[in-house]
Design an enzyme around this catalytic site. Structure first.
Site, short mmCIF file in Angstrom:
data_model
loop_
_atom_site.label_atom_id
_atom_site.label_comp_id
_atom_site.label_asym_id
_atom_site.label_seq_id
_atom_site.Cartn_x
_atom_site.Cartn_y
_atom_site.Cartn_z
N GLY A 1 0.80 -1.21 0.00
CA GLY A 1 0.00 0.00 0.00
C GLY A 1 0.83 1.26 0.00
O GLY A 1 1.81 1.39 -0.76
N ILE A 2 0.47 2.21 0.86
CA ILE A 2 1.16 3.50 0.90
C ILE A 2 2.63 3.33 1.26
O ILE A 2 3.51 3.92 0.63
CB ILE A 2 0.44 4.44 1.87
CG1 ILE A 2 -0.92 4.87 1.30
CG2 ILE A 2 1.29 5.68 2.16
CD1 ILE A 2 -1.78 5.66 2.26
N VAL B 1 5.44 -3.09 16.03
CA VAL B 1 5.74 -1.76 16.56
C VAL B 1 5.17 -1.54 17.96
O VAL B 1 5.45 -0.51 18.58
CB VAL B 1 5.26 -0.63 15.62
CG1 VAL B 1 5.97 -0.70 14.28
CG2 VAL B 1 3.74 -0.67 15.44
N TYR C 1 -9.19 4.75 14.88
CA TYR C 1 -8.29 5.19 13.81
C TYR C 1 -8.21 6.71 13.78
O TYR C 1 -7.12 7.30 13.72
CB TYR C 1 -8.78 4.64 12.48
CG TYR C 1 -7.87 4.96 11.31
CD1 TYR C 1 -6.72 4.21 11.09
CD2 TYR C 1 -8.18 5.98 10.41
CE1 TYR C 1 -5.88 4.49 10.01
CE2 TYR C 1 -7.36 6.26 9.34
CZ TYR C 1 -6.21 5.51 9.15
OH TYR C 1 -5.39 5.79 8.08
N LYS D 1 -4.87 8.99 14.60
CA LYS D 1 -4.26 9.85 13.59
C LYS D 1 -4.25 11.32 14.02
O LYS D 1 -3.35 12.07 13.65
CB LYS D 1 -4.99 9.68 12.25
CG LYS D 1 -4.80 8.29 11.63
CD LYS D 1 -3.33 7.96 11.41
CE LYS D 1 -3.14 6.66 10.65
NZ LYS D 1 -1.73 6.36 10.36
N THR E 1 -6.33 1.15 -1.06
CA THR E 1 -5.36 0.26 -0.43
C THR E 1 -6.10 -0.94 0.15
O THR E 1 -7.34 -0.97 0.20
CB THR E 1 -4.61 0.95 0.73
OG1 THR E 1 -5.56 1.29 1.75
CG2 THR E 1 -3.90 2.21 0.26
#
Length: 240
Positions: free
Chosen positions: A22-23, A61, A145, A149, A180
Site C-alpha cells: 500500500g502506501i 511496533v 483510527y 491519527k 489500499t
C-alpha cells in the site's frame, strides 16, 4: 511512481509498515527510484512479492524491545517514514481494540521515532509520519483510527519542536481516501465510494503513488524550512 525529479542517491531510508503493497510500499519504491538505500518493515512474515528485494524486518511496533533491537542495527538514518497502522471499520468502539489501534498507530510511531532518534540525529535526518484526514474529521465507523491519527498529527508538531536543535525535521502527510488493502472494506459499499468521488474535487479516490510524491518532497532539501507541518493529500476532499 518514479523518483519524480528528486535525487536521494546514497540516502538511507527506513519505511515502517510497508509489507502489504500500500502506501508504505509505494513510498519505499519511490525513494528507491530516486537512488536511496531503502529498508522496510512490516507485521507479516515477508513483504509482498514485488517488494521482496528490499531488506526486510518483521517488526511489531507495539514491542518496545523489538523496536529498539531494530534501531540498534541502524547507526545513521536520513529518512524515517512511519506508516504502520491498523483499522477495522465498524469494530473500533470496543475499548480493548480501541487501545490496540492507538498502540499501533500512535504509540508505535513514537516508539520507532524515539528508538531511531540517535540515527536520525547522526544524519540530520527527517521523519515523515502518516496521519490521515480523519485526524480532523469525525469518524463514526473508525473512532480509534481517527483518534490515533489526530494524535499522530499532534505528535508530529511536538517532535518537530523537541528535535529541531538536533537538525531533525518532523512532518506528516494526511492522506484522503486511498485505494489500499486497508480501505478495501469501505470500498465494498458502492454508495460510500460514489459519495467520496462526488465530494472530492479531483473526482476520484487517490492511489498510493499520490502519497509517495509528497513524501519525497517533504524529505528533500526543497522542504528544508518545513517542520511540524501536516500536508493534506486528499484530492481536495478536506476543503469542501
Amino acid at each position: 511512481m518514479t523518483g519524480a525529479g528528486f535525487d536521494f542517491t546514497g540516502a538511507r531510508v527506513a519505511v515502517i509498515g510497508a509489507s502489504r503493497g500500500g502506501i508504505g510500499a509505494s513510498i519505499a519504491r519511490a525513494f528507491e527510484a530516486a537512488g536511496a538505500h531503502v529498508a522496510i518493515t512490516g507485521a507479516e512474515d515477508a513483504p509482498a512479492p514485488e517488494d521482496a528485494h528490499f531488506p526486510y524486518t518483521q517488526l511489531n511496533v507495539t514491542d518496545s524491545a523489538a523496536v529498539r533491537a531494530f534501531a540498534a542495527t541502524i547507526p545513521s538514518l536520513d529518512v524515517l517514514v512511519n506508516c504502520a497502522a491498523i483499522t477495522r471499520r465498524g469494530e473500533e468502539m470496543a475499548p480493548d481494540f480501541f487501545a490496540h489501534v492507538l498502540d499501533v498507530n500512535l504509540t508505535g510511531s513514537l516508539r520507532t521515532a524515539e528508538a531511531l532518534h540517535p540515527a536520525l540525529k547522526a544524519a540530520g535526518g527527517t521523519v515523515i509520519n502518516i496521519a490521515s484526514m480523519y485526524a480532523r474529521f469525525g469518524s463514526p465507523r473508525n473512532p480509534a483510527y481517527g483518534a490515533s491519527k489526530a494524535g499522530v498529527e499532534q505528535l508530529t508538531k511536538s517532535l518537530a519542536i523537541a528535535w529541531a536543535s538536533d537538525g531533525i525535521r518532523v512532518n506528516a502527510i494526511a492522506p484522503g481516501f486511498i485505494v489500499t488493502e486497508q480501505s478495501a472494506r469501505a470500498r465494498q459499499d458502492p454508495a460510500f465510494v460514489a459519495g467520496v468521488e462526488a465530494r472530492t474535487p479531483a473526482g476520484r479516490w487517490g492511489q498510493p503513488t499520490d502519497i509517495a510524491g509528497a513524501a519525497l518532497f517533504l524529505a528533500s532539501d526543497a522542504a528544508g524550512f518545513i517542520t511540524g507541518a501536516c500536508l493534506p493529500v486528499d484530492g481536495g476532499y478536506s476543503v469542501v
